[in-house]
Design an enzyme around this catalytic site. Structure first.
Site, PDB file in Angstrom:
ATOM      1  N   HIS A   1       0.129  -8.483   8.422  1.00 38.47           N
ATOM      2  CA  HIS A   1      -0.054  -7.050   8.162  1.00 38.47           C
ATOM      3  C   HIS A   1       0.371  -6.179   9.359  1.00 38.47           C
ATOM      4  CE1 HIS A   1      -2.170  -8.746   4.897  1.00 38.47           C
ATOM      5  NE2 HIS A   1      -3.369  -8.815   5.434  1.00 38.47           N
TER       6      HIS A   1
ATOM      7  N   LYS B   1       0.855  -1.193   0.000  1.00 39.70           N
ATOM      8  CA  LYS B   1       0.000   0.000   0.000  1.00 39.70           C
ATOM      9  C   LYS B   1       0.890   1.243   0.000  1.00 39.70           C
ATOM     10  CE  LYS B   1      -3.855  -2.157   2.477  1.00 39.70           C
ATOM     11  NZ  LYS B   1      -5.075  -2.090   1.689  1.00 39.70           N
TER      12      LYS B   1
END
Ligand code: BG6
Length: 492
Positions: free
Chosen positions: A254, A196
């Site tokens: 994550h 991201k």
């Protein structure tokens, strides 16, 4: 996306990408939409072929229609976009349990090389469950798909989806299996959060601004919070989720990856090795949980209605202790972070979708004014990609009253154009052979070691599982637990 990006990918060598598990949700919602978008924006290599492998009997055209029907992301394609994409696409039906189904696949890959005597780089994407990785690796080996190209040296790489194992032991055997056939520089273990844009910005903000680094330690930082709030429930993935739960699904990958980028030392340079070496040190230094700490530093929750969802799916009824929410406190046992608590939290079916990392600085030792607030640096990872710094300012007027204001940098406000999706970024890196945003075997094992100290402890299952209302901010016990540390969640 800039013109430079197009330039870069068009100069990539001929590439043939084979996706195993091409009819699954991941392919429909992430991989094919990303490849369609890259095709539209000329971000694929100039000479590019895509082979999608699934069990169903389909043609390339019916496969694309199947994906468009299944996908929650792309529902429609103009005839010209469809025609252009179909030029790259071959669909191949085969069952991973039968090596003999894949002899023809070897031929398709070999035939790609022939007409122009080019030697395609062969990239294989394992978009299946990890239970199938062994079978796929066997197929690759015995169908001769890993052989070199006569004319030139070709690059063969594999990309492996998460979950990478279900605990340390299974992750180690997976690593051993893959490392029997491939070298570490051929293995790309993905964590899409690392792809991201706002996660990549973490290193830039930390190391490109002289402002933060001198303060980035236990003398100035009081605590760190990472919150990943999700609106959706387990949905169509409930069978998988029911075996994993929030901790294995989110913490092992994550969340600890974000933490590693926040807490690591500045790497010597920007190569994959140096970045990963620094992240590894943080992952290895996460304080393991003991039985005693489990009861004082961990809160588990489950949204109301989860049991019924599970009961009406293949996951089945029965005892269901799966946590859909957790909040925990840990420490990083490195001199820089000694004594700084780190609060980590995620949950499904909450009141919003929001991922934030907040760095809470200490309050001034002595505040001259009434109402000084601590400075807080917040990285909003999604949905509104931005960086915020809370500072104290004077409210205009007579007397001195403080306002806690926000210095803000918003991606959408500062830049026009689209922010590249994580899967596009990572697929491009895979094609280019850039491992910086992929996870090394030792990082995976270090994070499982930490997670195992929670989930493999027999006490874990007997800890209370607090129910919370869908659409709420999680179990009230998580707020009360935070208040015991004289804190409130920053992200709420
Ligand atoms: C996946 C998890 O890795 O990430 C899912 O398995 C989760 O449970 C998803 O919903 C969230 O991804 P994103 O990019 O939508 O925040």
């Amino acid at each position: 996306m800039s013109k430079d990006d197009t330039h870069l990918t068009q100069s990539l060598p001929p590439t043939i990408l084979t996706i195993f598990g091409a009819t699954g949700d991941l392919s429909a919602d992430y991989l094919i939409p990303a490849l369609l978008h890259m095709d539209e924006h000329k971000l694929l290599p100039k000479t590019f072929k895509l082979v999608c492998v699934g069990r169903r009997e389909l043609t390339a055209k019916s496969y694309l229609d199947f994906i468009l029907k299944k996908s929650h992301v792309v529902k429609k394609l103009s005839p010209s976009k469809k025609a252009r994409f179909l030029k790259h696409l071959t669909y191949y039906a085969g069952d991973f349990e039968h090596v003999e189904h894949f002899t023809e696949l070897a031929k398709i890959l070999a035939d790609a090389d022939k007409p122009k005597h080019v030697c395609y780089n062969r990239l294989f994407y394992f978009a299946t469950s990890p239970q199938q990785f062994a079978a796929i690796t066997k197929i690759l080996k015995s169908a001769g798909l890993l052989t070199a190209c006569a004319a030139h040296e070709r690059k063969t790489r594999i990309l492996v989806e998460k979950p990478f194992g279900f605990n340390l032991k299974s992750a180690q055997s997976l690593n051993q299996l893959l490392l029997r056939y491939f070298t570490e520089d051929q293995i790309y273990r993905i964590d899409h959060y690392v792809g991201k844009e706002t996660i990549q910005n973490l290193m830039v903000v930390r190391f490109a601004n002289s402002l933060f680094e001198p303060l980035w330690n236990n003398r100035f930082i009081d605590h760190i919070e990472i919150s990943v709030l999700e609106k959706d429930g387990a949905g169509g993935r409930i069978n998988f989720y029911n075996q994993t739960g929030a901790i294995k699904d989110f913490l092992q990958n994550h969340i600890v990856q974000m933490l590693a980028l926040i807490a690591m030392e500045e790497p010597y340079n920007l190569t994959a090795e140096f970045i990963r070496n620094e992240k590894l040190k943080v992952l290895q230094a996460l304080e393991p949980f003991t039985t005693e700490k489990l009861s004082s530093r961990l809160i588990k929750g489950q949204y109301r209605g989860y049991k019924n969802e599970a009961a009406s799916s293949a996951a089945g009824a029965g005892e269901n202790g799966t946590e859909t929410f957790f909040a925990l406190k840990t420490y990083i046992n490195l001199p820089r972070w000694s004594g700084v608590p780190v609060y980590l939290r995620t949950g499904k079916r909450l009141n919003k979708k929001l991922t934030e990392i907040s760095i809470h600085f200490r309050e001034p030792v002595r505040c001259l004014f009434e109402g000084c607030a601590a400075n807080v640096l917040t990285f909003q990872i999604q949905p509104d990609e931005s960086v915020h710094l809370q500072i104290n300012n004077k409210i205009p007027g007579f007397g001195v009253r403080l306002h806690h204001g926000d210095l803000e940098f918003g991606y959408n406000r500062a830049f026009s154009g689209e922010i590249p999706g994580a899967y596009e970024r990572l697929l491009l890196d895979f094609m280019e052979g850039d491992q910086r945003l992929f996870i090394r075997s030792d990082e995976i094992e270090a994070s499982w070691r930490f997670v195992d100290s929670i989930t493999e402890n027999p006490t874990f299952r007997s800890l209370p599982l607090y129910e919370y209302r869908p659409g709420s901010s999680g179990p009230k016990e998580a707020d009360e637990w935070m208040r015991k540390d004289a804190k409130d969640w920053w992200t709420n």
